[in-house]
Design an enzyme around this catalytic site. Structure first.
Site, PDB file in Angstrom:
ATOM      1  CD  GLU A 194      18.796  62.340  -5.068  1.00  0.00           C
ATOM      2  OE1 GLU A 194      19.288  63.474  -5.083  1.00  0.00           O
ATOM      3  OE2 GLU A 194      18.206  61.853  -6.037  1.00  0.00           O
ATOM      4  CG  HIS A 225      50.023  67.292  -3.412  1.00  0.00           C
ATOM      5  ND1 HIS A 225      51.355  67.461  -3.149  1.00  0.00           N
ATOM      6  CD2 HIS A 225      49.934  66.214  -4.233  1.00  0.00           C
ATOM      7  CE1 HIS A 225      52.058  66.534  -3.785  1.00  0.00           C
ATOM      8  NE2 HIS A 225      51.210  65.771  -4.460  1.00  0.00           N
ATOM      9  CE  LYS A 270      13.371  69.207  -5.837  1.00  0.00           C
ATOM     10  NZ  LYS A 270      12.834  68.088  -6.592  1.00  0.00           N
TER      11      LYS A 270
END
Ligand code: PA5
Length: 449
Positions: free
Chosen positions: A288, A309, A422
């Protein structure tokens, strides 16, 4: 033990030119000074720099007092928040789950998390888990308007009132938010809730050493004074050491040089699961802060040896765009390995080695392999699993991130991009005031049907 966070960059910078490294260090030193002088972009959000030395004793006393009350009255505390109002607390709690101060305290409440998604399934499971429990809520939102947190808090508060009545429910909620603004502040004022202020000059992802992290840590009986002390010691090292020996500066420089050499993904790898959420917090801090203006290193994290793995193949031989930062901490406990020489499982050669010794060799083996595969590897060592070291690690990464952001020429303290989703979400949810955006979105969506 404790002490500052240590960097070994020899397995990363061996292919870079010494002059480039010197130039990088000179540049980073200038950016560090800009940060200290509070003259860089977003300097109004650099209050976190002094939290370890400026947090008044009275605030720490009050945090410990409120934590003791919550411990007394609850068998479960739900911490409700998202992003910077969630990840730091979770990182510290998971990292420090096994420290002595915590283990010695009887009957600690369970600490659960909510408000960090809009998943019905997750919330349903939480409500189920809270049935019959004496729970309390710590709600954390700097803006006081974040939908994920507000919706979960609404549902949990309704449940609290249903179970305990309005009066007792009030005493079971603590709100951490802006001192004046936002819906949460007004609600807390109207309801007379216990509150803590979030300093204006500290952004969410830099807020773990404010009540945002300190209250959940204190509820878990962690030593928050020691945590602040560790951060204060790291502050002296990160801000005050000569640049030639300053590991915080060198980490920022290594990242920058690797980025300019074409590496645009940093994989933070750990070999202890207790560091998993430190990785989640770190991803938010760097992602961010740096991901702006078409720039930045994409932060990813992995937990080894588990992910060797699954991701190991890609790291070793895939597209050569990543470098690795191995975050290491000595395991707080060890498991010995005993195996008879005639054991049929073929493990006799490991007799007398502990699991930590095996993990150590797995780490060194991975370092060699990935380096041979062309992956630059930085190594950071956290001295031990303790509150002091957690405080130090938080401070180390915050300063390195700020220097890195300034070296990129961006403001590491804002997050304009987070607002885009948003706006769309609120328009789709028909929040009052979003009618124009909603009309536009619906016409765009219609073209896809
Ligand atoms: O770092 C940030 O500023 C963000 O991640 C915020 O912490 C996050 O969006 C939550 O915001 P708030 O605390 O206002 O609810």
């Amino acid at each position: 033990m404790s002490g500052p966070i240590r960097l070994d960059d020899t397995w990363a910078l061996d292919r870079l030119d010494a002059k480039q490294i010197d130039r990088g260090i000179t540049e980073a030193a200038l950016q560090l000074q800009l940060l200290i002088d509070r003259k860089g972009a977003g300097s109004e959000y650099t209050g976190w720099l002094n939290l370890p030395v400026d947090t008044p004793d009275s605030v720490v006393d009050r945090i410990e007092h409120v934590a003791a009350v919550l411990r007394e009255q609850s068998d479960t505390v739900v911490v409700c928040g998202i992003g910077g109002s969630y990840l730091g607390a979770r990182a510290g709690l998971e990292f420090l789950a096994g420290v002595p101060s915590r283990l010695q305290t009887d009957s600690l409440p369970d600490i659960l998390f909510a408000g960090n998604s809009l998943s019905s399934w997750q919330l349903r499971k939480l409500l189920h888990r809270l049935e019959g429990r004496r729970f309390s809520i710590v709600v954390i939102s700097k803006s006081g308007t974040t939908l994920e947190t507000a919706v979960a808090f609404h549902i949990l508060r309704t449940e609290l009132i249903r179970r305990f009545g309005t009066g007792e429910a009030r005493a079971r909620i603590v709100a951490i938010t802006d001192s004046e603004y936002g819906t949460l502040r007004s609600l807390a004022r109207d309801e007379g809730l216990v509150t803590f202020d979030l300093p204006r000059d500290v952004g969410g992802r830099y807020s773990v050493l404010t009540p945002v992290g300190l209250l959940p840590f204190a509820i878990a009986s962690l030593d928050i004074r020691s945590m602040l002390q560790g951060a204060a010691e790291q502050r002296t090292t990160s801000l005050g050491s000569p640049v030639a020996t300053n590991d915080t500066v060198h980490y920022a420089v290594a990242r920058r040089l690797l980025n300019t050499s074409g590496k645009n993904i940093e994989l933070l790898a750990c070999f202890e699961p207790c560091l998993h959420f430190v990785g989640e917090w770190w991803k938010q801090l760097f992602g961010e802060s740096e991901g702006k203006g078409g720039k930045g290193i994409f932060p990813a994290s992995a937990e080894f040896t588990t992910d060797l793995h699954s991701l190991g193949q890609f790291v070793q031989e895939g597209t050569p765009t990543l470098f690795e930062t191995v975050l290491d901490v000595p395991a707080p406990v060890d498991v010995p390995f005993v195996c008879d020489s005639d054991s049929s499982d073929g493990l006799a050669y490991l007799n007398g080695r502990s699991l930590s010794a095996m993990n150590h060799d797995a780490r060194i083996g991975t370092l060699l392999a990935h380096h041979d595969g062309g992956v630059p590897v930085l190594q950071l060592t956290v001295p031990d699993v303790s509150e002091r070291s957690f405080g130090a690690a938080v401070y180390f990464f915050e300063v390195a991130c700020a220097i890195g952001g300034y070296m990129l020429g961006i403001n590491p303290f804002d997050q304009p991009g987070v607002e885009a989703y948003k706006r769309n979400m609120f328009a789709l949810l028909a929040k009052p005031g979003t009618e124009v955006e909603a009309a536009d979105i619906h016409s765009r969506l219609a073209k896809h049907n």
